[in-house]
Every structure is written in structure tokens, then in C-alpha cells.
Design a protein around this motif. Structure first.
Motif, mmCIF file in Angstrom:
data_model
loop_
_atom_site.group_PDB
_atom_site.id
_atom_site.type_symbol
_atom_site.label_atom_id
_atom_site.label_comp_id
_atom_site.label_asym_id
_atom_site.label_seq_id
_atom_site.Cartn_x
_atom_site.Cartn_y
_atom_site.Cartn_z
ATOM 1 N N ASP A 89 0.607 -1.261 -0.174
ATOM 2 C CA ASP A 89 0.024 0.450 -0.269
ATOM 3 C C ASP A 89 1.121 1.075 0.026
ATOM 4 O OD1 ASP A 89 -2.125 -2.363 2.523
ATOM 5 O OD2 ASP A 89 -2.216 -1.663 0.474
ATOM 6 N N THR A 90 2.001 1.477 -0.187
ATOM 7 C CA THR A 90 3.202 2.445 -0.188
ATOM 8 C C THR A 90 2.537 2.471 -1.597
ATOM 9 O OG1 THR A 90 4.603 0.962 2.180
ATOM 10 C CG2 THR A 90 5.571 2.982 -0.073
ATOM 11 N N ALA A 91 2.986 4.632 -0.635
ATOM 12 C CA ALA A 91 2.066 4.812 -2.276
ATOM 13 C C ALA A 91 2.279 6.538 -1.795
ATOM 14 C CB ALA A 91 1.581 4.637 -3.292
ATOM 15 N N VAL A 92 2.096 7.223 -2.935
ATOM 16 C CA VAL A 92 1.602 8.502 -2.536
ATOM 17 C C VAL A 92 0.248 8.770 -2.813
ATOM 18 C CG1 VAL A 92 1.852 11.336 -3.785
ATOM 19 C CG2 VAL A 92 4.249 10.051 -3.131
ATOM 20 N N TYR A 93 -0.809 9.272 -1.942
ATOM 21 C CA TYR A 93 -1.907 9.341 -2.173
ATOM 22 C C TYR A 93 -2.711 10.543 -2.800
ATOM 23 C CZ TYR A 93 -2.420 4.099 -0.333
ATOM 24 O OH TYR A 93 -2.285 2.944 -0.032
ATOM 25 N N TYR A 94 -3.506 10.755 -3.750
ATOM 26 C CA TYR A 94 -3.372 11.606 -4.367
ATOM 27 C C TYR A 94 -5.554 11.812 -3.780
ATOM 28 C CZ TYR A 94 0.214 12.019 -6.448
ATOM 29 O OH TYR A 94 2.206 11.980 -6.646
ATOM 30 N N CYS A 95 -6.130 12.976 -3.436
ATOM 31 C CA CYS A 95 -7.649 12.666 -4.247
ATOM 32 C C CYS A 95 -8.017 13.221 -5.390
ATOM 33 C CB CYS A 95 -7.832 13.083 -2.981
ATOM 34 S SG CYS A 95 -7.703 14.967 -2.365
ATOM 35 N N ALA A 96 -9.135 13.707 -5.679
ATOM 36 C CA ALA A 96 -8.997 14.102 -7.363
ATOM 37 C C ALA A 96 -10.988 13.931 -7.590
ATOM 38 C CB ALA A 96 -9.486 13.737 -8.226
ATOM 39 N N ALA A 97 -11.556 15.568 -7.693
ATOM 40 C CA ALA A 97 -12.147 15.011 -7.613
ATOM 41 C C ALA A 97 -13.154 15.834 -9.358
ATOM 42 C CB ALA A 97 -13.405 16.760 -6.761
ATOM 43 N N ASP A 98 -14.946 15.783 -9.165
ATOM 44 C CA ASP A 98 -15.043 15.585 -10.626
ATOM 45 C C ASP A 98 -16.788 16.221 -10.501
ATOM 46 O OD1 ASP A 98 -16.601 15.573 -13.208
ATOM 47 O OD2 ASP A 98 -14.701 15.673 -13.634
ATOM 48 N N PRO A 99 -17.066 17.223 -10.824
ATOM 49 C CA PRO A 99 -18.508 17.925 -10.596
ATOM 50 C C PRO A 99 -19.965 16.737 -11.333
ATOM 51 C CG PRO A 99 -17.736 18.812 -12.556
ATOM 52 C CD PRO A 99 -16.610 17.948 -11.703
ATOM 53 N N ALA A 100 -19.174 16.155 -11.913
ATOM 54 C CA ALA A 100 -19.722 14.858 -12.241
ATOM 55 C C ALA A 100 -19.389 13.385 -12.704
ATOM 56 C CB ALA A 100 -20.259 15.476 -14.071
ATOM 57 N N ARG A 101 -18.413 12.791 -13.064
ATOM 58 C CA ARG A 101 -17.467 11.552 -13.743
ATOM 59 C C ARG A 101 -17.941 11.259 -12.298
ATOM 60 N NH1 ARG A 101 -14.118 14.507 -16.685
ATOM 61 N NH2 ARG A 101 -14.692 14.455 -19.198
ATOM 62 N N PHE A 102 -17.828 9.552 -12.076
ATOM 63 C CA PHE A 102 -18.437 8.496 -11.003
ATOM 64 C C PHE A 102 -17.154 7.326 -12.027
ATOM 65 C CE2 PHE A 102 -19.323 7.023 -7.784
ATOM 66 C CZ PHE A 102 -19.512 5.821 -7.263
ATOM 67 N N THR A 103 -15.681 7.655 -11.819
ATOM 68 C CA THR A 103 -15.469 6.640 -12.180
ATOM 69 C C THR A 103 -14.429 6.517 -11.773
ATOM 70 O OG1 THR A 103 -13.849 6.278 -14.513
ATOM 71 C CG2 THR A 103 -14.057 8.335 -13.112
ATOM 72 N N THR A 104 -13.741 4.968 -11.898
ATOM 73 C CA THR A 104 -12.651 4.977 -11.730
ATOM 74 C C THR A 104 -11.094 5.218 -12.691
ATOM 75 O OG1 THR A 104 -12.431 2.330 -12.946
ATOM 76 C CG2 THR A 104 -13.655 2.554 -11.256
ATOM 77 N N THR A 105 -11.887 5.623 -13.826
ATOM 78 C CA THR A 105 -10.080 6.464 -14.771
ATOM 79 C C THR A 105 -9.435 7.491 -13.926
ATOM 80 O OG1 THR A 105 -11.755 7.504 -16.022
ATOM 81 C CG2 THR A 105 -11.794 5.505 -16.562
ATOM 82 N N LEU A 106 -8.797 7.926 -14.535
ATOM 83 C CA LEU A 106 -8.112 9.113 -13.750
ATOM 84 C C LEU A 106 -8.535 10.436 -14.664
ATOM 85 C CD1 LEU A 106 -4.166 8.506 -14.801
ATOM 86 C CD2 LEU A 106 -5.198 8.686 -12.654
ATOM 87 N N SER A 107 -10.155 10.432 -15.637
ATOM 88 C CA SER A 107 -10.268 11.671 -15.685
ATOM 89 C C SER A 107 -11.234 12.806 -14.791
ATOM 90 C CB SER A 107 -11.439 11.292 -16.690
ATOM 91 O OG SER A 107 -12.631 10.166 -16.787
ATOM 92 N N TYR A 108 -10.543 12.531 -13.788
ATOM 93 C CA TYR A 108 -10.910 13.671 -13.053
ATOM 94 C C TYR A 108 -10.974 15.129 -13.315
ATOM 95 C CZ TYR A 108 -12.639 9.895 -10.247
ATOM 96 O OH TYR A 108 -14.344 9.425 -9.745
ATOM 97 N N ALA A 109 -11.119 15.814 -12.997
ATOM 98 C CA ALA A 109 -10.855 17.746 -12.846
ATOM 99 C C ALA A 109 -10.179 18.206 -12.869
ATOM 100 C CB ALA A 109 -12.571 18.229 -13.034
ATOM 101 N N TYR A 110 -10.120 17.813 -10.913
ATOM 102 C CA TYR A 110 -9.226 18.264 -10.203
ATOM 103 C C TYR A 110 -8.719 17.471 -9.160
ATOM 104 C CZ TYR A 110 -12.340 22.132 -11.658
ATOM 105 O OH TYR A 110 -13.604 23.053 -11.613
ATOM 106 N N TRP A 111 -7.187 18.120 -9.380
ATOM 107 C CA TRP A 111 -6.474 17.101 -8.199
ATOM 108 C C TRP A 111 -5.741 17.945 -7.652
ATOM 109 C CZ3 TRP A 111 -5.382 11.249 -8.679
ATOM 110 C CH2 TRP A 111 -6.019 10.989 -10.484
ATOM 111 N N GLY A 112 -5.219 17.182 -6.395
ATOM 112 C CA GLY A 112 -4.623 17.768 -5.425
ATOM 113 C C GLY A 112 -3.110 17.185 -4.842
ATOM 114 N N ARG A 113 -2.618 17.815 -4.411
ATOM 115 C CA ARG A 113 -0.690 17.638 -4.105
ATOM 116 C C ARG A 113 -1.159 16.364 -3.255
ATOM 117 N NH1 ARG A 113 2.611 22.199 -2.580
ATOM 118 N NH2 ARG A 113 2.759 23.953 -4.428
ATOM 119 N N GLY A 114 -0.488 15.216 -3.280
ATOM 120 C CA GLY A 114 -0.031 13.762 -2.689
ATOM 121 C C GLY A 114 0.009 14.622 -1.286
ATOM 122 N N THR A 115 0.013 12.824 -0.071
ATOM 123 C CA THR A 115 0.402 12.816 0.913
ATOM 124 C C THR A 115 0.627 11.697 1.074
ATOM 125 O OG1 THR A 115 0.067 12.427 3.195
ATOM 126 C CG2 THR A 115 -2.118 12.284 1.438
#
Length: 121
Positions: A89-115
Motif C-alpha cells: 500500500d506504500t504510495a503517494v495518495y492523491y484525491c481528485a474531484a469532478d462535478p459529474a464523473r463517477f469513475t475509476t479512471t483518471l479523468s477527474y477535473a481537479y487534483w490535489g497534491r499527494g500525501t
């Protein structure tokens, strides 16, 4: 939308961490929010996603039964509770947001910096 992920750290295998993804300036309830992760030398991969209302979820098979995504729209925050952590599970974890897409792909409009999450064996 500005996203801020936090809560990462170093934990031993079998331990737990809770990540938070917060935003300011926008109503988080208007966005689908997802977590992704990227390990060194690997592609970014889907972890979990929660719908705008918080009633629908999807998880990657690798985290099912161990991770739980939830949201508190009143606090403009989405959480990822991670239990029974494994070294993989070791990794940099990112959150992402989108007004419409409910998806497992990377096609989110907004991304945060990782932790960074590091799980030692």
C-alpha cells in the motif's frame, strides 16, 4: 477547486491511517471525490470513489474490506480510512474531484497534491 490531502505517514504493516481530502471555497457536496495512489515506478491507480451524496462507492479489488471512503459535506472533507495496511500500500495518495464523473479512471477535473503513505514490514 483546490484540494488538500493530508494524514499520510509511516506505519507498520497491519496498522491504520486515515487520510483527509479537504477543499475550501466550493461546496464539496457538488463533487464526486476519489482517491488514487502512485507507487514509485508505477502508474497512478484507482483506490476508491464516493458519490456526491455519499451513498455510492467503488473500491479497487486490492483494498476492498480494508479501506473505507466516506465524506462529511458539512466539513467539506472526504476521508479514506485505511486498515490492515500492507507494504504494497506504500504510495503517494492523491484525491481528485469532478462535478459529474463517477469513475475509476483518471479523468477527474481537479487534483490535489499527494500525501505519502509508507508501510513498513
Amino acid at each position: 477547486v483546490q484540494l488538500q490531502a493530508s494524514g499520510g505517514g509511516l506505519v507498520q504493516a497491519g496498522g491504520s491511517l486515515r487520510l483527509s481530502c479537504a477543499t475550501s471555497g466550493r461546496t464539496f457536496a457538488d463533487y464526486v471525490v476519489a482517491w488514487f495512489r502512485q507507487a514509485p515506478g508505477k502508474e497512478r491507480e484507482f483506490v476508491a470513489v464516493v458519490s456526491r451524496t455519499g451513498v455510492s462507492f467503488l473500491y479497487a479489488d486490492s483494498v476492498k474490506g480494508r479501506f473505507t471512503i466516506s465524506r462529511d459535506n458539512a466539513k467539506n472533507t472526504v476521508y479514506l480510512q485505511m486498515n490492515s495496511l500492507k507494504p504494497e500500500d506504500t504510495a503517494v495518495y492523491y484525491c481528485a474531484a469532478d462535478p459529474a464523473r463517477f469513475t475509476t479512471t483518471l479523468s477527474y477535473a481537479y487534483w490535489g497534491r499527494g500525501t505519502q503513505v509508507t508501510v513498513s514490514s
